[in-house]
Scaffold this motif. Structure first.
Motif, mmCIF file in Angstrom:
data_model
loop_
_atom_site.group_PDB
_atom_site.id
_atom_site.type_symbol
_atom_site.label_atom_id
_atom_site.label_comp_id
_atom_site.label_asym_id
_atom_site.label_seq_id
_atom_site.Cartn_x
_atom_site.Cartn_y
_atom_site.Cartn_z
ATOM 1 N N SER A 213 0.777 -1.223 -0.142
ATOM 2 C CA SER A 213 0.023 0.183 0.197
ATOM 3 C C SER A 213 0.758 1.454 0.020
ATOM 4 C CB SER A 213 -1.027 0.072 1.252
ATOM 5 O OG SER A 213 -1.712 -0.788 0.887
ATOM 6 N N ALA A 217 0.911 3.955 -2.737
ATOM 7 C CA ALA A 217 0.646 5.269 -2.257
ATOM 8 C C ALA A 217 1.562 6.365 -3.087
ATOM 9 C CB ALA A 217 0.495 5.530 -1.145
ATOM 10 N N ARG A 218 2.788 5.936 -3.250
ATOM 11 C CA ARG A 218 3.898 6.753 -3.506
ATOM 12 C C ARG A 218 3.838 6.986 -5.004
ATOM 13 N NH1 ARG A 218 6.776 4.070 0.227
ATOM 14 N NH2 ARG A 218 7.675 2.726 -1.371
ATOM 15 N N ARG A 221 -2.078 7.624 -8.659
ATOM 16 C CA ARG A 221 -2.872 8.649 -8.573
ATOM 17 C C ARG A 221 -3.909 8.770 -7.551
ATOM 18 N NH1 ARG A 221 -4.440 9.997 -15.062
ATOM 19 N NH2 ARG A 221 -2.212 10.521 -15.667
ATOM 20 N N ASP A 222 -4.252 7.350 -7.073
ATOM 21 C CA ASP A 222 -5.133 7.150 -6.126
ATOM 22 C C ASP A 222 -4.392 6.951 -4.634
ATOM 23 O OD1 ASP A 222 -4.398 4.793 -7.227
ATOM 24 O OD2 ASP A 222 -6.175 3.696 -6.618
ATOM 25 N N GLY A 223 -3.227 7.869 -4.522
ATOM 26 C CA GLY A 223 -2.537 7.615 -3.320
ATOM 27 C C GLY A 223 -3.358 7.681 -1.982
ATOM 28 N N GLU A 224 -4.127 8.320 -1.806
ATOM 29 C CA GLU A 224 -4.704 8.467 -0.574
ATOM 30 C C GLU A 224 -5.534 7.260 -0.063
ATOM 31 O OE1 GLU A 224 -8.379 11.451 1.542
ATOM 32 O OE2 GLU A 224 -7.357 11.911 -0.188
ATOM 33 N N GLN A 225 -5.892 6.465 -1.147
ATOM 34 C CA GLN A 225 -6.613 5.137 -0.469
ATOM 35 C C GLN A 225 -5.801 4.304 -0.181
ATOM 36 O OE1 GLN A 225 -9.929 2.441 -2.882
ATOM 37 N NE2 GLN A 225 -7.908 2.826 -3.934
ATOM 38 N N TRP A 226 -4.632 4.356 -0.748
ATOM 39 C CA TRP A 226 -3.465 3.495 -0.610
ATOM 40 C C TRP A 226 -2.937 3.654 0.710
ATOM 41 C CZ3 TRP A 226 -3.055 -1.258 -2.583
ATOM 42 C CH2 TRP A 226 -3.575 -1.316 -3.770
ATOM 43 N N TYR A 227 -2.827 5.116 1.059
ATOM 44 C CA TYR A 227 -1.979 5.590 2.289
ATOM 45 C C TYR A 227 -3.014 4.905 3.417
ATOM 46 C CZ TYR A 227 1.737 8.447 0.922
ATOM 47 O OH TYR A 227 2.903 8.695 0.562
ATOM 48 N N GLU A 228 -4.463 5.042 3.253
ATOM 49 C CA GLU A 228 -5.211 4.623 4.339
ATOM 50 C C GLU A 228 -5.135 3.280 4.614
ATOM 51 O OE1 GLU A 228 -9.124 5.755 3.013
ATOM 52 O OE2 GLU A 228 -8.874 7.894 3.314
ATOM 53 N N ASN A 231 -1.813 2.781 6.579
ATOM 54 C CA ASN A 231 -1.996 3.145 7.839
ATOM 55 C C ASN A 231 -2.890 1.915 8.925
ATOM 56 O OD1 ASN A 231 -0.404 5.375 7.864
ATOM 57 N ND2 ASN A 231 -2.039 6.618 7.141
#
Length: 256
Positions: A213, A217-218, A221-228, A231
């Protein structure tokens, strides 16, 4: 106590979500097993005991429990219990970082047993893991799953599908195949929500989903979802590190 938590057969099931409490319950179950000598449940109790203990003690220290559970199950004629013990034992060997050649040899033994006893529902995920071991060793023969029964189980059994997609994303991650990794991770997440939980494999899958993830995320383009997602994995490992620093703290720090 058994009625309150819905426990049965020597109080072998741990309180859901409470690892410390569950650890006390499985120790009680083993104590009752030794005291009452209930051989018909011994294989199952020992197997579930090993799963919970894996969240408290070093994973390597739990491997011998599965051998004990297998022997107890075979002594009482419990083929399915015996199969479960060697299956989860093989998974633990894989995640414990045992030498690949040793893991391969153990996998071959498990597959032979599953084939001989026709425990197809555990044979198929064992083959998936063994395929990953072979790929890590540089042996890249394509797996052959030909029987109609195997194809049907893969199409309908959610736990088998979960193992299938996890092994695909795991190998893609290990060999840095980003697009394949991301696609298989989405498929894994789609079916893993309905799979069995709190087994030892869940914790290691959570770790690798965290690694995947944060990479995605890095890079997407859908990085926010992968950061979630990353985390979420990190928080789970931090919680598990409270009961087993040996197994989980380094993985939590790596995601941190």
């Amino acid at each position: 106590m058994c009625l309150h938590w819905g426990l049965c057969n020597l109080a072998r099931i741990a309180k859901l979500g409470d690892i410390s409490g569950g650890y006390n319950y499985v120790k009680l179950a083993r104590s009752l097993l030794d005291k009452l000598g209930s051989s018909e449940n011994a294989g199952e109790v020992i197997c579930l005991h090993a799963q919970v203990v894996s969240y408290v003690e070093p994973l390597q220290a739990t491997l011998e429990y599965y051998d004990e559970g297998y022997a107890a199950a075979m002594a009482s004629g419990g083929i399915i219990q015996a199969a479960a013990n060697i299956f989860f034992g093989y998974i633990s060997i894989f995640y414990a970082g045992v030498k690949l050649q040793t893991t391969r040899e153990k996998g071959a033994e498990v597959i032979k047993f599953m084939q001989g006893k026709k425990v197809v529902v555990l044979l198929i995920p064992t083959q998936y893991i063994q395929d990953s071991v072979l790929k890590l060793m540089g042996i890249c023969d394509e797996p052959k799953y030909s029987s109609a029964e195997e194809e049907s189980i893969l199409a309908t059994n959610n736990n088998v599908q979960t193992t299938h997609y996890f092994q695909k994303l795991y190998i893609s991650f290990m060999f840095r195949l980003y697009d394949d990794m991301k696609a298989n991770t989405e498929k894994f997440l789609a079916c893993s929500a309905h799979a069995s939980t709190l087994l030892v494999s869940q914790s290691f899958r959570t770790f690798y989903i965290g690694l995947v993830s944060f990479w995605a995320a890095r890079s997407s383009r859908d990085g926010e979802q992968w950061y979630e997602r990353g985390n979420k994995s990190k928080l789970a490992l931090r919680k598990w590190a409270e009961t087993s620093r040996w197994t989980f703290e380094n993985k939590w720090y790596l995601l941190e």
